[in-house]
Write a protein that holds these residues in place. Structure first.
Motif, PDB file in Angstrom:
ATOM      1  N   LEU A 183       0.829  -1.215   0.000  1.00 39.51           N
ATOM      2  CA  LEU A 183       0.000   0.000   0.000  1.00 39.51           C
ATOM      3  C   LEU A 183       0.862   1.264   0.000  1.00 39.51           C
ATOM      4  CD1 LEU A 183      -2.701   1.517   0.257  1.00 39.51           C
ATOM      5  CD2 LEU A 183      -2.569   1.163   2.731  1.00 39.51           C
ATOM      6  N   GLY A 184       1.907   1.273   0.830  1.00 39.62           N
ATOM      7  CA  GLY A 184       2.773   2.446   0.902  1.00 39.62           C
ATOM      8  C   GLY A 184       3.461   2.721  -0.425  1.00 39.62           C
ATOM      9  N   ALA A 185       3.941   1.658  -1.079  1.00 40.42           N
ATOM     10  CA  ALA A 185       4.609   1.817  -2.374  1.00 40.42           C
ATOM     11  C   ALA A 185       3.620   2.261  -3.453  1.00 40.42           C
ATOM     12  CB  ALA A 185       5.274   0.503  -2.784  1.00 40.42           C
ATOM     13  N   THR A 186       2.377   1.793  -3.346  1.00 32.81           N
ATOM     14  CA  THR A 186       1.354   2.208  -4.310  1.00 32.81           C
ATOM     15  C   THR A 186       1.048   3.694  -4.161  1.00 32.81           C
ATOM     16  OG1 THR A 186       0.361  -0.010  -4.190  1.00 32.81           O
ATOM     17  CG2 THR A 186      -0.963   1.724  -5.200  1.00 32.81           C
ATOM     18  N   LEU A 187       0.946   4.149  -2.905  1.00 31.94           N
ATOM     19  CA  LEU A 187       0.752   5.584  -2.658  1.00 31.94           C
ATOM     20  C   LEU A 187       1.950   6.380  -3.173  1.00 31.94           C
ATOM     21  CD1 LEU A 187      -0.766   5.616   0.945  1.00 31.94           C
ATOM     22  CD2 LEU A 187      -1.807   6.663  -1.071  1.00 31.94           C
ATOM     23  N   LEU A 188       3.141   5.842  -2.966  1.00 32.77           N
ATOM     24  CA  LEU A 188       4.370   6.508  -3.392  1.00 32.77           C
ATOM     25  C   LEU A 188       4.417   6.658  -4.910  1.00 32.77           C
ATOM     26  CD1 LEU A 188       7.005   7.586  -2.054  1.00 32.77           C
ATOM     27  CD2 LEU A 188       8.039   5.375  -2.587  1.00 32.77           C
ATOM     28  N   ARG A 189       3.755   5.750  -5.624  1.00 33.63           N
ATOM     29  CA  ARG A 189       3.699   5.836  -7.081  1.00 33.63           C
ATOM     30  C   ARG A 189       2.523   6.672  -7.575  1.00 33.63           C
ATOM     31  NH1 ARG A 189       1.449   1.052 -10.796  1.00 33.63           N
ATOM     32  NH2 ARG A 189      -0.387   1.825  -9.700  1.00 33.63           N
ATOM     33  N   ARG A 245       8.007  -5.179  -7.142  1.00 33.40           N
ATOM     34  CA  ARG A 245       8.835  -6.154  -6.403  1.00 33.40           C
ATOM     35  C   ARG A 245       8.205  -6.488  -5.045  1.00 33.40           C
ATOM     36  NH1 ARG A 245      14.436  -6.202  -8.064  1.00 33.40           N
ATOM     37  NH2 ARG A 245      14.435  -5.958 -10.332  1.00 33.40           N
ATOM     38  N   LEU A 246       7.695  -5.476  -4.351  1.00 35.54           N
ATOM     39  CA  LEU A 246       7.121  -5.700  -3.019  1.00 35.54           C
ATOM     40  C   LEU A 246       5.823  -6.501  -3.081  1.00 35.54           C
ATOM     41  CD1 LEU A 246       7.665  -2.232  -1.281  1.00 35.54           C
ATOM     42  CD2 LEU A 246       8.862  -4.362  -0.801  1.00 35.54           C
ATOM     43  N   GLN A 247       5.061  -6.336  -4.160  1.00 37.07           N
ATOM     44  CA  GLN A 247       3.762  -7.005  -4.240  1.00 37.07           C
ATOM     45  C   GLN A 247       3.851  -8.414  -4.808  1.00 37.07           C
ATOM     46  OE1 GLN A 247       1.284  -4.075  -6.374  1.00 37.07           O
ATOM     47  NE2 GLN A 247       0.276  -3.632  -4.439  1.00 37.07           N
ATOM     48  N   TYR A 258      12.237  -8.844  -0.038  1.00 42.55           N
ATOM     49  CA  TYR A 258      12.316  -7.496   0.525  1.00 42.55           C
ATOM     50  C   TYR A 258      11.368  -7.351   1.714  1.00 42.55           C
ATOM     51  CZ  TYR A 258      13.988  -7.100  -4.291  1.00 42.55           C
ATOM     52  OH  TYR A 258      14.639  -7.314  -5.482  1.00 42.55           O
ATOM     53  N   SER A 259      11.814  -6.592   2.692  1.00 41.28           N
ATOM     54  CA  SER A 259      11.008  -6.380   3.895  1.00 41.28           C
ATOM     55  C   SER A 259      10.232  -5.069   3.870  1.00 41.28           C
ATOM     56  CB  SER A 259      11.917  -6.410   5.136  1.00 41.28           C
ATOM     57  OG  SER A 259      12.910  -5.388   5.048  1.00 41.28           O
ATOM     58  N   GLY A 260      10.576  -4.179   2.955  1.00 47.33           N
ATOM     59  CA  GLY A 260       9.887  -2.904   2.889  1.00 47.33           C
ATOM     60  C   GLY A 260      10.463  -2.022   1.800  1.00 47.33           C
ATOM     61  N   ILE A 261       9.971  -0.792   1.707  1.00 46.87           N
ATOM     62  CA  ILE A 261      10.376   0.122   0.642  1.00 46.87           C
ATOM     63  C   ILE A 261      11.872   0.423   0.695  1.00 46.87           C
ATOM     64  CG2 ILE A 261      10.097   2.468  -0.262  1.00 46.87           C
ATOM     65  CD1 ILE A 261       7.174   2.354   0.660  1.00 46.87           C
ATOM     66  N   LEU A 262      12.383   0.744   1.886  1.00 45.89           N
ATOM     67  CA  LEU A 262      13.801   1.103   2.020  1.00 45.89           C
ATOM     68  C   LEU A 262      14.709  -0.088   1.728  1.00 45.89           C
ATOM     69  CD1 LEU A 262      13.732   3.397   5.207  1.00 45.89           C
ATOM     70  CD2 LEU A 262      13.904   4.092   2.803  1.00 45.89           C
ATOM     71  N   ASP A 263      14.318  -1.273   2.227  1.00 44.51           N
ATOM     72  CA  ASP A 263      15.112  -2.476   1.994  1.00 44.51           C
ATOM     73  C   ASP A 263      15.138  -2.818   0.510  1.00 44.51           C
ATOM     74  OD1 ASP A 263      16.523  -4.934   2.848  1.00 44.51           O
ATOM     75  OD2 ASP A 263      14.688  -5.931   2.162  1.00 44.51           O
ATOM     76  N   CYS A 264      13.996  -2.681  -0.144  1.00 39.77           N
ATOM     77  CA  CYS A 264      13.899  -2.963  -1.578  1.00 39.77           C
ATOM     78  C   CYS A 264      14.763  -1.985  -2.372  1.00 39.77           C
ATOM     79  CB  CYS A 264      12.442  -2.865  -2.023  1.00 39.77           C
ATOM     80  SG  CYS A 264      12.181  -3.230  -3.779  1.00 39.77           S
ATOM     81  N   THR A 265      14.669  -0.714  -2.045  1.00 43.39           N
ATOM     82  CA  THR A 265      15.453   0.309  -2.736  1.00 43.39           C
ATOM     83  C   THR A 265      16.949   0.047  -2.590  1.00 43.39           C
ATOM     84  OG1 THR A 265      13.718   1.942  -2.283  1.00 43.39           O
ATOM     85  CG2 THR A 265      15.869   2.790  -2.941  1.00 43.39           C
TER      86      THR A 265
END
Length: 316
Positions: A183-189, A245-247, A258-265
């Protein structure tokens, strides 16, 4: 009227998704493949290999989810933007750029209610073919490297799952939050996308209006939607790569989790380099440009108004 706006947005979404879905499938697979496990070299290579291994309809895996949920998703997005623009305008005066961006921000925030579960389910179905193909390739390589296993190895059989099965499993194991992974990554996009797209479209579309009270010609709305959509899509592509990647619930052989946005990045930057954030960018531009071009034409022409006027109660 609000019903007309919702119908227009829904029709626009259905037409657009049907036209560009195979390109969207290629985008998802290109974004998900990691270094050392590359199955596809380009969009055309991905589509050709998909047709060869999965048939023509393999390019439409996950389309049912999109076609089902794109109607409320596009309807909410377009109607919410109109709603916020209306309430942010003062006495019908022209909106400032900041207010246009705020309206787009509101629209992007509202749409994730539908976008997040839709994208999450779609990605599982779109990427399943890539993972299955990767496993078959690994099995074939193992057979060649081991002569003793050549005659006894069993072929890899792909077990196809449906969106309904995935939904039930997620609801059973994780509850409603399972459908809102990323959800956070979707909002970020989506929020930055809408902030760029809607003001850019509105200003480009105005260039084709001979009179402020007269709608621009359909081709102007179409081209404005294409230019604004592709520009916004490329601008937020790094966020789209992270979201994809997160989804993804399943991973290929030796692929990172990946555990989250920062870890994925961090992992993408370290293991694949900064150019990885542009994976699928041209595919996404090719998807978004006609999708939003068609959406804006249908929305601005007002097909719903025509359909509603045909009803007896509206004639009266």
């Amino acid at each position: 009227s609000l019903p007309a706006k919702l119908i227009n947005g829904g029709i626009a979404g259905l037409i657009g998704v049907t036209c560009v879905f195979p390109i969207d499938l290629a985008k998802t697979r290109l974004q998900n493949q990691q270094n050392g496990q590359r199955m596809y070299t380009s969009m055309s290579d991905c589509l050709i290999k998909t047709i060869r291994s999965e048939g023509y309809f393999g390019m439409y895996r996950g389309a049912a989810v999109n076609l089902t949920l794109v109607t409320p998703e596009k309807a909410i997005k377009l109607a919410a933007n109109d709603f916020f623009r209306h309430h942010l305008s003062k006495d019908g005066k022209k909106l400032t750029l900041l207010r246009e961006m705020l309206a787009g921000c509101g629209a992007g925030t509202c749409q994730v209610i539908v976008t997040t579960p839709m994208e999450m389910l779609k990605i599982q179905l779109q990427d399943a073919g890539r993972i299955a193909a990767q496993k078959k390739l690994m099995a074939a390589q193992n057979q060649l490297s081991s002569s003793s296993a050549a005659g006894s190895a069993e072929p890899v059989v792909e077990t196809r799952t449906t969106a309904t099965q995935i939904t039930r499993e997620l609801l059973r194991s994780k509850g409603i939050t399972g459908l809102y992974k990323g959800l956070g990554a979707t909002l970020l996009r989506d929020v930055p996308f809408s902030i760029v797209y809607f003001p850019l479209f509105a200003n480009l579309n105005k260039l084709g209006q001979k009179d402020p009270n007269v709608k621009a010609p359909f081709y102007v709305s179409f081209l404005s939607g294409c230019v604004a959509g592709s520009t916004a899509a490329v601008a937020v592509n790094p966020c789209d790569v992270i979201k994809t990647r997160l989804q993804s619930l399943q991973r290929g052989v030796n692929e990172d989790t990946y555990s989250g946005i920062l870890d994925c990045t961090k992992k993408i930057w370290q293991n694949e380099g900064p150019t990885a954030f542009l994976k699928g960018a041209y595919c996404r531009a090719l998807v978004i440009a006609p999708l939003f071009g068609i959406a804006q034409v249908v929305y601005f022409i007002g097909i719903a108004e025509f359909l509603l006027d045909m009803l007896p109660k509206h004639r009266a």
